[in-house]
Scaffold this active site. Structure first.
Site, mmCIF file in Angstrom:
data_model
loop_
_atom_site.group_PDB
_atom_site.id
_atom_site.type_symbol
_atom_site.label_atom_id
_atom_site.label_comp_id
_atom_site.label_asym_id
_atom_site.label_seq_id
_atom_site.Cartn_x
_atom_site.Cartn_y
_atom_site.Cartn_z
ATOM 1 N N GLY B 131 0.927 -1.077 -0.033
ATOM 2 C CA GLY B 131 -0.147 -0.039 -0.053
ATOM 3 C C GLY B 131 0.756 1.358 0.072
ATOM 4 N N SER B 133 0.640 3.987 -3.230
ATOM 5 C CA SER B 133 0.190 5.001 -3.875
ATOM 6 C C SER B 133 -1.271 5.649 -3.097
ATOM 7 C CB SER B 133 -0.154 4.800 -5.283
ATOM 8 O OG SER B 133 0.978 4.312 -6.029
ATOM 9 N N GLU B 249 12.953 -4.125 -6.592
ATOM 10 C CA GLU B 249 11.926 -4.690 -7.707
ATOM 11 C C GLU B 249 12.547 -3.968 -8.869
ATOM 12 O OE1 GLU B 249 8.520 -2.833 -8.248
ATOM 13 O OE2 GLU B 249 8.039 -2.213 -6.389
#
Lengths: 352, 382
Positions: B131, B133, B249
């Protein structure tokens, strides 16, 4: 990079930085042979990385050759260093002695054929090879051709053929050599690692490294220029649109360097046809985009002969088409992939 | 000017040895899965599959054994990842936890949090969502304003998260909230929390994507109570933790293999003896693919060597997402077949799926523009 290669990289960078000046490049474009540069390159043992020490070479690897060739591209070295590296490898792989001095290779066009025919105890060379790099300046030309049903490597001295000079966009010599039953210095069956298309293949390999080096230069030069040139009261590099363009150039430069390095690594392992095709396609694409971004960043000054940018961009525009453009190599690569089939693609990639 | 380095290297033999084992597992598990299923790539969510991965020891591969990990090298993990992605395995039920949430807890979590969550993640039993954005905080992540106010025993949370992928399927969410507000210092005062999506005060609603699928959610917090012991790291350390997490990532094989299924269908379509145009198209894409794999591998090797190749990782993601995004366009240009949803050939369905999925490739995990800004900083431009 291992320690020896780091030293090698430092040596070539220092040598080219000192020697390959704007004046030298301009003189070379008028046809002047860079004798001092070539002697320094030979004295530092950079021309024969793949020839054994017993035969006067450095006894190194394609990985070492990559360091030298990429640096030659980065500095736009106006001499047949890449060609000499490839030519001397062809000779030594086939058990032939390597003469001193600059060498070149032929034929560089697939439609050109040179023929070897027996004459008495030796061989004679016939046929025309177009756009041979430094065909007139090189002391010898190394030819790969078919004769009597097998692949042969032959060495012809300057003067064996008739020379018609020409040049590429960077005004590097690209001469036509016409042989008419010309005597040669030596010939031998090609070594086991020298395929019939070796000139084409390893020429493409060399150009990939030179172009990767050229892109290194463009990225460094354009990034630096963007921090120096001021418009609207600030360096143009502070504008996001310039930053985005240079980030794209960085991506292509990184991809080009990786693809070329990987092809040289494969050459050290043996059959590098796949990786060389990958490199010529990927680096060639990067060259066009990179030249475009570098010029756009430099504005009008980069479009002048006065500015050194063009020494590299004109080479990139020629080099990407030499030894097969990326379109031609992509077709060859695509055919080999298609022939193996979709299910073989990933296993093939991960096995190399 | 700082430059980047992409040194080539070899995967160690133990990593290569794992490859055959993984392929055999995938052959058995995926069998004759339709190409369009494989095209979902790391979007596929399958708890059963994730549990099997856990049982094989292919989740949490690099973590300490005391937390359920397997203490294998990052390069062995890399091989497992690239094989999963190339095969289009449904990894999403463990993917986020394995890639981001677990490493975050390992690094910043309390001992109790590690004991509680990590072994379950390693077994493939806990799915995580992220969580970050909010409606007014996308690329400008530091502007997020969902508030977590200290109350007795924990925090009271109010605000809204959006684009929260798989929050409706996940067991936990790692959410970043604002614990302190100073408009002049928006990077400070952010704190990360482990949030159970079933808590009272949390309402979730789907955000349907352009293709009609439900991956995204809007998660609304109204006086939701998050206990103190679910805070991850120190209060106010959130920004540093988030940027560390995002670096995990960036350069993996998931950044260039998202459209791999379509490349395979293209090769099947053009056949063993393609014409020049088709062969040239395939050749160009394969040249990009082969180069990206070496670039991505190079970053993995640097990470394993303990380096921080942040610039290189950003370059791989930018070049990689451009490539995977381009494939549907290239296939369209060459073949001109109609993209379809669930009719037509495998190629048409994969094309239809990826054409609609491709815009997200250069948005997720940091937009192309943000990445290029990071690269430009590396070039000394900002």
């Amino acid at each position: 990079m291992n320690e020896l290669r780091t030293i090698l990289s430092d040596v070539v960078t220092r040598l080219f930085t000192d020697r390959v000046t704007k004046e030298l490049l301009e003189a070379a474009e008028t046809g002047e042979w860079p004798d001092g540069l070539w002697q320094a390159v030979e004295e530092n043992g950079l021309t024969l990385p793949l020839v054994s020490e017993a035969k006067g070479g450095a006894g190194g690897t394609w990985g070492d050759a990559f360091v030298v060739t990429r640096a030659a591209g980065r500095h736009a070295v106006p001499a047949p260093l890449a060609e000499t590296i490839v030519a001397s490898w062809l000779l030594s792989e086939s058990g032939l002695d390597v003469p001193s001095g600059p060498l070149t290779v032929a034929p560089v066009h697939r439609e050109d054929t040179l023929r070897l025919a027996r004459a008495g105890g030796g061989w004679r060379l016939s046929g025309t090879a177009t756009r041979v790099p430094w065909g007139a300046a090189a002391g010898h030309v190394v030819v790969v051709t078919e004769a009597e049903g097998r692949t042969m490597v032959a060495l012809a001295a300057r003067g064996a053929g008739e020379i018609t000079p020409d040049q590429n966009l960077a005004r590097e010599p690209r001469d036509t050599l016409a042989f008419d039953a010309a005597p040669i210095v030596a010939a031998a069956p090609a070594g086991p690692r020298v395929p019939a298309n070796a000139v084409w293949l390893y020429g493409a390999l060399a150009r990939s490294a030179q172009m990767a080096g050229g892109l290194d230069y463009l990225l460094r030069q354009a990034s630096q220029y963007a921090t120096e040139r001021r418009q609207f009261g600030k360096p143009i590099g502070s504008f996001q649109v310039i930053q985005q363009n240079l980030a794209v150039l960085a991506g292509h430069t990184a991809a080009a360097g990786t693809a070329a390095a990987n092809a040289f690594r494969a050459a050290d392992r043996g059959d590098a046809a796949f990786e060389i095709a990958v490199a010529k396609v990927r680096v060639g694409e990067a060259a066009g985009i990179g030249a475009s971004i570098a010029h756009q960043t430099h504005g009008a000054i980069g479009f002048t002969y006065e500015h050194a940018l063009q020494f590299v961009t004109r080479r990139l525009w020629s080099w990407r088409a030499e030894f097969g453009g990326e379109g031609e190599w992509a077709v060859e690569l695509g055919r080999s992939v298609a022939e193996r089939g979709a299910d073989a693609l990933w296993p093939h990639l991960t096995a190399r | 000017m700082q430059t980047f380095r992409f040194e080539l290297g070899e995967l160690p033999p133990e990593a290569e040895a794992l490859r055959a084992e993984v392929r055999e597992f995938l052959r058995r598990e995926l069998g004759d899965a339709a190409p369009v299923r494989r095209a979902h790539s790391w979007g596929g969510f399958d708890r059963e599959f994730s549990r099997k991965m856990g049982a094989r020891g292919w989740i949490a591969m690099t973590w300490p054994k005391r937390y359920g990990g397997h203490e294998r090298s990052a390069l062995e993990r890399y091989v497992v990842l690239e094989e999963m992605l190339a095969a289009g395995a449904p990894v999403s039920a463990h993917w986020i936890a394995d890639r981001q949430s677990g490493p975050l807890l390992l690094r910043f979590g309390t001992e109790a949090q590690r004991q509680k969550f990590l072994p379950a993640i390693a077994r493939g039993e806990l799915a995580f969502a992220i969580g970050m954005s909010e409606p007014d905080a996308g690329s400008d992540l530091a502007s997020l304003r969902t508030r977590a106010e200290r109350v007795a025993g924990g925090y009271r949370v109010n605000g809204t998260k959006v684009w929260t992928s798989n929050a409706h399927l996940a067991d936990y969410m790692i959410a970043t909230f604002r614990t302190h507000h100073d408009p002049a210092k928006k990077h400070e005062g952010l704190t990360q929390f482990l949030v159970d999506p079933k808590l009272q005060g949390i309402t979730m609603s789907p955000i349907i994507d352009l293709a009609g699928a439900h991956h995204f959610n809007m998660v609304v917090f109204e006086d939701a109570f998050v206990p103190e012991d679910m805070r991850v790291g120190e209060e106010g350390a959130g920004w540093k933790q988030v940027t560390t997490e995002l670096a995990f990532e960036r350069s993996g094989p998931e950044r260039y293999l998202s459209s791999f299924a379509l490349l395979l269908e293209l090769i099947r379509e053009v056949g063993k003896d393609p014409g020049e145009r088709a062969a040239g198209t395939v050749g160009r894409l394969v040249a990009q693919l082969a180069t990206l794999r070496q670039m991505s591998l190079s970053v993995a090797l640097m990470l394993e060597a303990g380096e921080s190749p942040n610039l290189e990782a950003a370059v791989v993601k930018d070049v990689g997402t451009t490539f995977e995004q381009e494939i549907p366009e290239v296939v369209h240009t060459l073949l001109g077949v109609e993209p379809t949803i669930d009719s037509g050939s495998d190629l048409q369905q994969v094309l239809g799926f990826l054409m609609q999925r491709a815009p997200s490739f250069s948005l997720r995990g940091g937009t192309r523009e943000i990445l290029r800004g990071i690269i430009a900083r590396g070039l000394g431009l900002r």
